[in-house]
Design an enzyme around this catalytic site. Sequence first.
Site, PDB file in Angstrom:
ATOM      1  N   LYS A 185     -14.493 -41.657 -18.472  1.00 15.26           N
ATOM      2  CA  LYS A 185     -13.867 -42.145 -17.239  1.00 15.26           C
ATOM      3  C   LYS A 185     -12.707 -41.236 -16.829  1.00 15.26           C
ATOM      4  O   LYS A 185     -12.511 -40.940 -15.650  1.00 15.26           O
ATOM      5  CB  LYS A 185     -13.354 -43.566 -17.465  1.00 15.26           C
ATOM      6  CG  LYS A 185     -13.739 -44.518 -16.372  1.00 15.26           C
ATOM      7  CD  LYS A 185     -13.451 -45.947 -16.754  1.00 15.26           C
ATOM      8  CE  LYS A 185     -14.733 -46.731 -16.883  1.00 15.26           C
ATOM      9  NZ  LYS A 185     -14.509 -48.148 -17.125  1.00 15.26           N
ATOM     10  N   LYS A 244     -16.939 -71.516   6.869  1.00 15.48           N
ATOM     11  CA  LYS A 244     -17.365 -71.948   5.533  1.00 15.48           C
ATOM     12  C   LYS A 244     -18.882 -72.207   5.475  1.00 15.48           C
ATOM     13  O   LYS A 244     -19.430 -72.869   6.359  1.00 15.48           O
ATOM     14  CB  LYS A 244     -16.603 -73.222   5.140  1.00 15.48           C
ATOM     15  CG  LYS A 244     -16.887 -73.644   3.719  1.00 15.48           C
ATOM     16  CD  LYS A 244     -16.206 -74.950   3.373  1.00 15.48           C
ATOM     17  CE  LYS A 244     -16.775 -75.466   2.061  1.00 15.48           C
ATOM     18  NZ  LYS A 244     -16.372 -76.839   1.801  1.00 15.48           N
ATOM     19  N   ASP A 280     -15.394 -53.910  -8.059  1.00 16.31           N
ATOM     20  CA  ASP A 280     -16.309 -52.790  -7.786  1.00 16.31           C
ATOM     21  C   ASP A 280     -17.277 -53.118  -6.656  1.00 16.31           C
ATOM     22  O   ASP A 280     -17.834 -52.229  -6.037  1.00 16.31           O
ATOM     23  CB  ASP A 280     -17.107 -52.446  -9.049  1.00 16.31           C
ATOM     24  CG  ASP A 280     -16.205 -51.850 -10.123  1.00 16.31           C
ATOM     25  OD1 ASP A 280     -15.291 -51.093  -9.760  1.00 16.31           O
ATOM     26  OD2 ASP A 280     -16.402 -52.161 -11.313  1.00 16.31           O
ATOM     27  N   PHE A 285      -6.790 -47.087 -16.067  1.00 15.74           N
ATOM     28  CA  PHE A 285      -7.088 -48.024 -17.155  1.00 15.74           C
ATOM     29  C   PHE A 285      -8.597 -48.091 -17.300  1.00 15.74           C
ATOM     30  O   PHE A 285      -9.323 -47.884 -16.317  1.00 15.74           O
ATOM     31  CB  PHE A 285      -6.524 -49.414 -16.839  1.00 15.74           C
ATOM     32  CG  PHE A 285      -5.127 -49.597 -17.353  1.00 15.74           C
ATOM     33  CD1 PHE A 285      -4.071 -48.904 -16.783  1.00 15.74           C
ATOM     34  CD2 PHE A 285      -4.868 -50.445 -18.419  1.00 15.74           C
ATOM     35  CE1 PHE A 285      -2.776 -49.051 -17.267  1.00 15.74           C
ATOM     36  CE2 PHE A 285      -3.582 -50.610 -18.912  1.00 15.74           C
ATOM     37  CZ  PHE A 285      -2.528 -49.911 -18.342  1.00 15.74           C
ATOM     38  N   ASN A 320     -11.986 -61.431 -10.548  1.00 17.47           N
ATOM     39  CA  ASN A 320     -12.184 -61.237 -11.986  1.00 17.47           C
ATOM     40  C   ASN A 320     -11.027 -61.862 -12.754  1.00 17.47           C
ATOM     41  O   ASN A 320     -10.114 -62.442 -12.160  1.00 17.47           O
ATOM     42  CB  ASN A 320     -12.333 -59.743 -12.300  1.00 17.47           C
ATOM     43  CG  ASN A 320     -11.122 -58.955 -11.854  1.00 17.47           C
ATOM     44  OD1 ASN A 320     -10.013 -59.182 -12.327  1.00 17.47           O
ATOM     45  ND2 ASN A 320     -11.325 -58.050 -10.914  1.00 17.47           N
TER      46      ASN A 320
HETATM   47  N1  CTP Z   1     -10.474 -48.439 -10.044  1.00 12.37           N
HETATM   48  C1  CTP Z   1     -10.175 -47.989  -8.771  1.00 12.37           C
HETATM   49  N2  CTP Z   1     -10.925 -48.403  -7.706  1.00 12.37           N
HETATM   50  C2  CTP Z   1     -11.982 -49.213  -7.887  1.00 12.37           C
HETATM   51  C3  CTP Z   1     -12.321 -49.661  -9.191  1.00 12.37           C
HETATM   52  C4  CTP Z   1     -11.539 -49.251 -10.262  1.00 12.37           C
HETATM   53  O1  CTP Z   1      -9.224 -47.224  -8.612  1.00 12.37           O
HETATM   54  N3  CTP Z   1     -12.681 -49.602  -6.832  1.00 12.37           N
HETATM   55  C5  CTP Z   1      -9.627 -47.995 -11.169  1.00 12.37           C
HETATM   56  C6  CTP Z   1      -9.045 -49.117 -12.008  1.00 12.37           C
HETATM   57  O2  CTP Z   1      -7.806 -49.545 -11.487  1.00 12.37           O
HETATM   58  C7  CTP Z   1      -8.890 -48.460 -13.363  1.00 12.37           C
HETATM   59  C8  CTP Z   1     -10.022 -47.449 -13.395  1.00 12.37           C
HETATM   60  O3  CTP Z   1     -10.440 -47.260 -12.054  1.00 12.37           O
HETATM   61  O4  CTP Z   1      -7.671 -47.743 -13.473  1.00 12.37           O
HETATM   62  C9  CTP Z   1     -11.201 -47.851 -14.228  1.00 12.37           C
HETATM   63  O5  CTP Z   1     -11.632 -49.127 -13.861  1.00 12.37           O
HETATM   64  P1  CTP Z   1     -12.844 -49.823 -14.612  1.00 12.37           P
HETATM   65  O6  CTP Z   1     -13.158 -51.112 -13.926  1.00 12.37           O
HETATM   66  O7  CTP Z   1     -12.610 -49.825 -16.086  1.00 12.37           O
HETATM   67  O8  CTP Z   1     -13.993 -48.780 -14.401  1.00 12.37           O
HETATM   68  P2  CTP Z   1     -14.951 -48.530 -13.212  1.00 12.37           P
HETATM   69  O9  CTP Z   1     -14.531 -47.295 -12.517  1.00 12.37           O
HETATM   70  O10 CTP Z   1     -15.042 -49.746 -12.357  1.00 12.37           O
HETATM   71  O11 CTP Z   1     -16.306 -48.205 -13.967  1.00 12.37           O
HETATM   72  P3  CTP Z   1     -17.321 -49.192 -14.780  1.00 12.37           P
HETATM   73  O12 CTP Z   1     -17.490 -50.415 -13.953  1.00 12.37           O
HETATM   74  O13 CTP Z   1     -18.544 -48.374 -14.906  1.00 12.37           O
HETATM   75  O14 CTP Z   1     -16.698 -49.463 -16.114  1.00 12.37           O
END
Ligand code: CTP
Length: 399
Positions: A335, A285, A275, A321, A206
């Site tokens: 969240k 590859k 995620d 965050f 990302n």
């Molecule tokens: N986070 C985490 N582990 C993951 C994904 C996210 O610990 N596998 C943490 C991030 O570091 C951040 C928080 O969760 O502090 C929120 O991340 P964000 O991407 O905003 O939210 P998601 O939990 O991924 O939810 P959504 O995709 O529905 O917004």
Amino acid sequence: MARIVLGVSSSIAIYKACEIIRQLQKKNHSVQVIMTQKASQFISPLLFQALTGNPVLINLFETKETEKIEHIELARKTELLLIAPATANFIAKMASGIADDFLSTFYLAVNCPVIVAPAMNEAMYLHPRTQANLQELRRQGVIICEPERGLLACGDEGWGRLAEVEKIIALAESLLTSSFKWRNKKIIITAGPTREPIDPVRFISNRSSGKMGYELAREASRRGAEVILISGPVNLPSPYGVKVIRIETAAEMKKEVEKYFDEADVVIMAAAVADFRPAEAMTSKWKKNQGIPEIKLVATEDILDFLATHPLRKKKILVGFAAETQELEDAAREKMEKKGLDLIVANDVSIPGIGFEADLNDVLILDRQGQVIRSGVKSKREISQLIFDVLEAYLEKAT
Ligand code: CTP
């Protein structure tokens, strides 16, 4: 008792530096003075030497090699750099990183809180260039002890008079108290993106640059905490004094967070953890002539969800965050509840120029008691100071 370096530049207000020294000494701090060359023409360094008991440092280039090394040691040990009075010229040098004498070089070498107390004629103080330089210093994380309105050396009445000594001392004390609070605290900070491999050359990732997490690590270290920065692949130098552990995937990040969790007091998850990841990473590859691959994605483990149910959770402060593109506050609060966080920092990643990859950010900081703080658009460095101020107040309430 702290080791303070007082930087003195050539303003008429220089005589007030003597009172600053005495007040700092009354609070049991040790003071080392560094003067600019011109300041040493205003007042003899001998006066400051007599007051502090330490030889005054002026010219870097006249010092012997062995002494230079000691001075690097001094930069390492300094707990607060206070520049009072600071002239327009010296502020301009700090803002642009010119290091042509001892004091300006020292500013670049320290890793501690820095206070600047300007003193100059009103026209110089209000000049757009000086104001822009002060803004740049704020962006660099320097705390400005704003000058006051009053009778100036030039005989005019106006802005630019050095802040009252009591105000300067109170500001210095509040920064030092903050440093004392973080000493003996261990903080895990995660930063940057993760990379989830598709094959040996391709991955899913990302747009996170890691800048926010790295600024937080720098700020935590400046306040005296022991910092473990667990970082995804980013293009940033390691912050001074911080232990950096480099990882690639979400699973590797989780493993490292778990490893240090027992010892940590605070965990700040600033990383943009993927995620989803490909269910299987191909071992060789994928060639074009094999056609378009169908990649099955599976969810990565959520690190904060894992920490929320950890047996030691109650002893730790968890900060998350939230990167959102709509309904920022509601989404962040949800969240925070869902992940059982103490604090959440939310930013709208759909606004160009702030958030992902940018040097600026605009965040909301929410806590469990319903407090909401809006930062306004600021540098990530200033925002990390704000986050630590809020965190510090939260820690105080919690203990
Ligand atoms: N986070 C985490 N582990 C993951 C994904 C996210 O610990 N596998 C943490 C991030 O570091 C951040 C928080 O969760 O502090 C929120 O991340 P964000 O991407 O905003 O939210 P998601 O939990 O991924 O939810 P959504 O995709 O529905 O917004």
